[in-house]
Design a protein around this motif. Structure first.
Motif, short mmCIF file in Angstrom:
data_model
loop_
_atom_site.label_atom_id
_atom_site.label_comp_id
_atom_site.label_asym_id
_atom_site.label_seq_id
_atom_site.Cartn_x
_atom_site.Cartn_y
_atom_site.Cartn_z
N ALA A 7 0.84 -1.20 0.00
CA ALA A 7 0.00 0.00 0.00
C ALA A 7 0.88 1.25 0.00
CB ALA A 7 -0.91 0.00 1.21
N SER A 8 0.36 2.32 -0.56
CA SER A 8 1.10 3.58 -0.63
C SER A 8 1.01 4.30 0.72
CB SER A 8 0.51 4.47 -1.72
OG SER A 8 1.07 5.76 -1.64
N PRO A 9 2.15 4.58 1.36
CA PRO A 9 2.11 5.28 2.65
C PRO A 9 1.53 6.68 2.54
CG PRO A 9 4.29 4.37 2.24
CD PRO A 9 3.50 4.19 1.00
N ILE A 10 1.74 7.32 1.41
CA ILE A 10 1.20 8.67 1.24
C ILE A 10 -0.31 8.64 1.24
CG2 ILE A 10 1.09 10.64 -0.32
CD1 ILE A 10 3.93 9.86 -1.25
N MET A 11 -0.89 7.69 0.55
CA MET A 11 -2.35 7.59 0.50
C MET A 11 -2.92 7.20 1.86
SD MET A 11 -2.93 8.71 -2.40
CE MET A 11 -4.70 8.55 -2.36
N LEU A 12 -2.20 6.36 2.61
CA LEU A 12 -2.65 5.98 3.95
C LEU A 12 -2.61 7.16 4.91
CD1 LEU A 12 -0.89 2.53 4.38
CD2 LEU A 12 -3.33 2.93 4.04
N LEU A 13 -1.57 7.97 4.79
CA LEU A 13 -1.37 9.07 5.73
C LEU A 13 -2.39 10.19 5.55
CD1 LEU A 13 0.56 9.69 8.02
CD2 LEU A 13 1.94 10.99 6.43
N ILE A 14 -2.92 10.36 4.35
CA ILE A 14 -3.87 11.45 4.15
C ILE A 14 -5.31 11.04 4.47
CG2 ILE A 14 -2.43 12.65 2.46
CD1 ILE A 14 -4.26 11.52 0.27
N GLY A 15 -5.51 9.82 4.89
CA GLY A 15 -6.84 9.38 5.28
C GLY A 15 -7.25 9.96 6.63
N ILE A 16 -8.53 9.89 6.94
CA ILE A 16 -9.05 10.47 8.18
C ILE A 16 -8.72 9.60 9.40
CG2 ILE A 16 -11.33 9.44 7.97
CD1 ILE A 16 -10.72 12.96 9.24
N LEU A 17 -8.67 8.28 9.25
CA LEU A 17 -8.48 7.41 10.40
C LEU A 17 -7.10 7.54 11.06
CD1 LEU A 17 -10.40 4.21 9.29
CD2 LEU A 17 -11.13 5.99 10.87
N PRO A 18 -5.99 7.52 10.30
CA PRO A 18 -4.71 7.69 10.98
C PRO A 18 -4.55 9.08 11.59
CG PRO A 18 -4.37 7.55 8.62
CD PRO A 18 -5.80 7.22 8.88
#
Length: 119
Positions: free
Chosen positions: A70-81
């Motif tokens: 998974a792309s860390p950038i896409m994960l980091l811009i999500g609301i949950l993290p």
């Protein structure tokens, strides 16, 4: 994480640091006595334990997902993290200093405390 660039590694490191902070907040909240939260006029220990437990699980999941592609950038811009990080930050910045005087000290025995502090 094959094929990830330096920017992906940086954002993955941010996810790992956020998880460490969330885990630290959870462990600290578990070491505080239940009555300390009421004495400091904060929410209950049960509520903070649930909030920080969910935050730590979300942080762990988001820190591990880049290892599976998974792309860390896409994960980091999500609301949950972001919400999990904010919950841990609120605990560490507001609640922890308020309940710290009520934490039990280890060691038993004499504390050498006088009426105005240690001697």
């Amino acid at each position: 994480m094959a094929g990830f660039g330096i920017l992906d590694l940086f954002f993955w490191a941010l996810l790992v640091v956020a998880f460490v902070m969330e885990a630290w907040a959870l462990v600290d909240s578990l070491t505080v006595p239940k009555d300390a939260y009421a004495a400091a006029s904060k929410q209950s220990k049960k509520l903070w334990t649930i909030i920080l437990g969910v935050a730590a699980v979300l942080g762990f999941a988001h820190a591990v997902l880049p290892l599976q592609g998974a792309s860390p950038i896409m994960l980091l811009i999500g609301i949950l993290p972001v919400a999990a990080f904010i919950a841990a930050a609120v605990y560490l910045a507001d609640v922890r200093p308020a309940v710290k005087p009520y934490k039990k000290r280890g060691g038993g025995g004499r504390t050498n405390m006088g009426p105005y502090g240690p001697w």
